[in-house]
Design an enzyme around this catalytic site. Structure first.
Site, PDB file in Angstrom:
ATOM      1  N   GLU A  51      12.191  35.136  86.807  1.00 63.19           N
ATOM      2  CA  GLU A  51      11.309  34.677  87.382  1.00 63.19           C
ATOM      3  C   GLU A  51      11.698  33.406  88.298  1.00 63.19           C
ATOM      4  OE1 GLU A  51       8.203  33.239  84.714  1.00 63.19           O
ATOM      5  OE2 GLU A  51       7.089  32.191  86.461  1.00 63.19           O
ATOM      6  N   ARG A 275      18.615  36.852  72.375  1.00 60.96           N
ATOM      7  CA  ARG A 275      18.755  35.767  73.266  1.00 60.96           C
ATOM      8  C   ARG A 275      20.110  35.201  73.186  1.00 60.96           C
ATOM      9  NH1 ARG A 275      14.452  34.172  76.194  1.00 60.96           N
ATOM     10  NH2 ARG A 275      14.830  32.322  77.224  1.00 60.96           N
ATOM     11  N   LYS A 285      14.882  27.002  81.213  1.00 62.78           N
ATOM     12  CA  LYS A 285      14.456  26.620  82.493  1.00 62.78           C
ATOM     13  C   LYS A 285      13.526  25.677  82.539  1.00 62.78           C
ATOM     14  CE  LYS A 285      13.714  30.901  84.126  1.00 62.78           C
ATOM     15  NZ  LYS A 285      13.339  32.042  85.164  1.00 62.78           N
TER      16      LYS A 285
END
Ligand code: ATP
Ligand code: MG
Length: 576
Positions: A51, A275, A285
């Site tokens: 994203e 992850r 982020k």
């Protein structure tokens, strides 16, 4: 430390083992799917779907290495797809930086795609679901939808708008698209099962109204698809065979499949992996953006940041990051990886490749009294003892030199073998010197050490079998160039900076000493030509990289890492 030290031998062994470690489970799946021809004769197709709401970090590097790296291994292809369905948080700056970072890591995409490319198709498919009685417009507010959703132990309640006619739904959805309704007044929901044990299947929202300018589609749309609806359909449109994502999407997999089955489109499959969590590091982020916005760091590419551009600026290399990602592989359970392991792979890479140089970070003047005034000479030094092909260079030597303040003690503590009055040491590749006396300033600090040298020890060789206990580096005072040195340390003091006490803010875990700037370092003159991103090992000091701020005549170096490798020791202790 050189390659023959026990730590490095151990490290090399660990690395060699990891190179032959059994393949990760995703690789096994690829092999199986190709064997059973699950996708016919189609090649492996993957995608990396960031994203564009921030800069990529080292966690994304793991995903990139899996998406691109595994596809490469099987002769497959990878698209870079921007998952740009949240217009309020997304920006072109991020789109650009992501492309730069993926390429820097050494990967090239087959196609550059955007979820927004598919907005028309996604809308048509939504209409198709409405017509099939599989989706409806709901007028409940976000809060009411939440209240109706139920909990893990209680089923949800149907919305009073759930049984609207297809005609009414089509009309309302079309009017949502036209912009007739304000933000938040209506949503389009999939009609699945409000009693499903999986909360994601309780009539998930497909579209929301958002009168926001999109970085690519401008104001064409005022309804935007939700991640779950956009993602699988985008995969399917790109004929993605293996859609890898992180474990938090495991519970979304049934929904991913449901949309694809209802629409009867290309059956992409979602695969979840763990992850990357790194000790002393935050990989989110949102939080990294906060560090940037609150100016706790100097931008996204601050060398203390775990962003790709940050660690790159710090002096990390794409090769080392890829090797690290290869070694951590992929698994089905989340864990935490020691930052020392990443650092270990970085040292291994730099040790093999980068030229050595002599640099004195905290200088102390040494005057060699019996070296003739005005005389100077050059001593020959290997550019990289690990690489015979790297050649040699000539380093100037003269009567006055600089050594590290730490390499001299007027009153040496026990077991201190470096320079002190009456003691002899070797100047690397040059001569043996013996300290005689010191010059002090008014405050009593040693500002100069006077020594004598043994001309017969040229090249640092003992003339008569006489032993010295230590070898120190040096820079000729007359020939030295000056530089600013930035010494970085961990950005957080806590091993897990996301673990917070009640009421505690993650900012409180910041290391107040993560940057130390040294303004009067003295460097050997060959470094004058260093350009941004040139890597070096400053002998005995660490790995350094010329910073972007570096200009001819005003050099700036970042310390990438000190020399000491702690990970090899950690592994050894763990009985590896
Ligand atoms: P963040 O929470 O930092 O914003 P994200 O998962 O929202 O991360 P995306 O841009 O959606 O970021 O991520 C693109 C891809 O990278 C996704 O497939 C995601 O699963 C993967 N990814 C993100 N963070 C990590 C991580 N720490 N380790 C492995 N993969 C990651
Ligand atoms: Mg995200």
């Amino acid at each position: 430390m050189n390659s023959s030290s026990p730590e490095n031998k151990e490290a090399a062994k660990v690395q060699a083992e990891s190179a032959t470690r059994p393949s990760n489970f995703i690789r096994e799946m690829f092999i199986e799917d190709l064997k059973t021809k699950k996708y016919g004769d189609a090649v492996v197709q993957t995608r990396f779907p960031p994203e564009p709401n921030g800069y990529l970090h080292i966690g994304h590097a793991k995903a990139i290495c899996l998406d691109f790296g595994l596809a490469d291994e099987f002769g497959g292809k990878t698209n870079l797809r921007f998952d740009d369905t949240n217009p309020e948080k997304e920006e072109q700056e991020y789109v650009d930086s992501i492309q730069t970072d993926v390429r820097w890591l050494g990967f090239e995409w087959e196609r550059l795609c955007y979820a927004s490319d598919y907005f028309d198709q996604l809308f048509e498919w939504a209409v198709q679901l409405v017509k099939a009685g599989k989706a409806y417009v709901d007028d409940l507010t976000a809060d009411e939808i939440r209240q109706h959703r139920g909990t893990l132990t209680e089923p949800g309640k149907n919305s009073p708008y759930r049984e609207r006619s297809v005609e009414e739904n089509l009309d309302l959805f079309e009017r949502m698209r036209k912009g007739e309704f304000p933000d938040g007044t209506r949503v389009l929901r999939a009609k699945i099962d409000m009693a499903s044990p999986n909360l994601n299947m309780r009539d998930p929202v497909m579209y929301r109204i958002l009168h926001a300018e999109h970085h690519r589609t401008g104001d064409k749309w005022c309804i935007y698809p939700m991640y779950d609806y956009a993602h699988g359909q985008s995969d399917s449109l790109e004929k993605v065979t293996h859609s890898m994502c992180t474990l938090e999407f495991t519970d979304h997999q049934p929904l991913y499949k449901w949309y694809i089955e209802q629409l009867g489109i290309f059956p992409s499959q979602q695969i979840e992996f763990d992850r990357l969590n790194l000790t002393y590091t935050l990989l989110s982020k949102r939080k990294l953006l906060q560090l940037v916005q609150e100016k706790r760091v100097n931008g996204w590419d601050d060398p203390r940041m775990p962003t790709i551009c940050g660690i790159r600026r710090r002096g990390f290399t794409a090769e080392a990051i890829r090797n690290f990602c290869g070694a951590i592989g992929a698994s089905r359970t989340n864990g935490s990886t020691d930052i020392e392991m990443l650092e270990h792979f970085q040292r291994e890479d730099l040790n093999k490749r980068v030229p050595r140089a002599m640099a004195v970070l905290r200088p102390l003047k040494v005057v060699i009294e019996n070296y003739p005034e005005g005389q100077e000479e050059f001593v020959e030094v290997a550019n990289n003892p690990e690489d015979a092909g790297a050649g040699v260079r000539q380093v100037p030597f003269s009567r006055e030199i600089y050594i590290e303040q730490d390499d001299f003690r007027e009153v040496p503590p026990p077991k201190y073998y470096r320079l002190s009055p009456g003691k002899e040491v070797r100047l690397r590749n040059a001569y043996f010197i013996t300290a005689k006396n010191v010059v002090k300033d008014a405050a009593g600090n040693v500002v100069e050490v006077h020594c004598t040298y043994d001309p017969a020890s040229r090249g640092g060789n003992s003339p008569d079998g006489r032993k010295v206990k230590s070898t120190i580096h040096w820079v000729s005072a007359k020939h030295a160039i000056e530089a600013e040195i930035r010494i970085y340390d961990k950005l957080f003091t806590k091993a897990d900076p996301s673990q917070l006490e009640e009421g505690e803010d993650f900012m409180s875990g910041l290391n107040p000493n993560s940057l130390e700037t040294l303004m009067d370092a003295k460097l050997e003159p060959s470094l004058a030509s260093a350009k941004a991103e040139d890597h070096y090992q400053f002998e005995r000091v660490g790995y350094f990289c010329a910073d972007l701020d570096s200009k001819p005549g005003k050099l700036v170096f970042n310390r990438t890492l000190p020399l000491k490798d702690t990970w090899a020791k950690i592994e050894k202790k763990a009985g590896a």
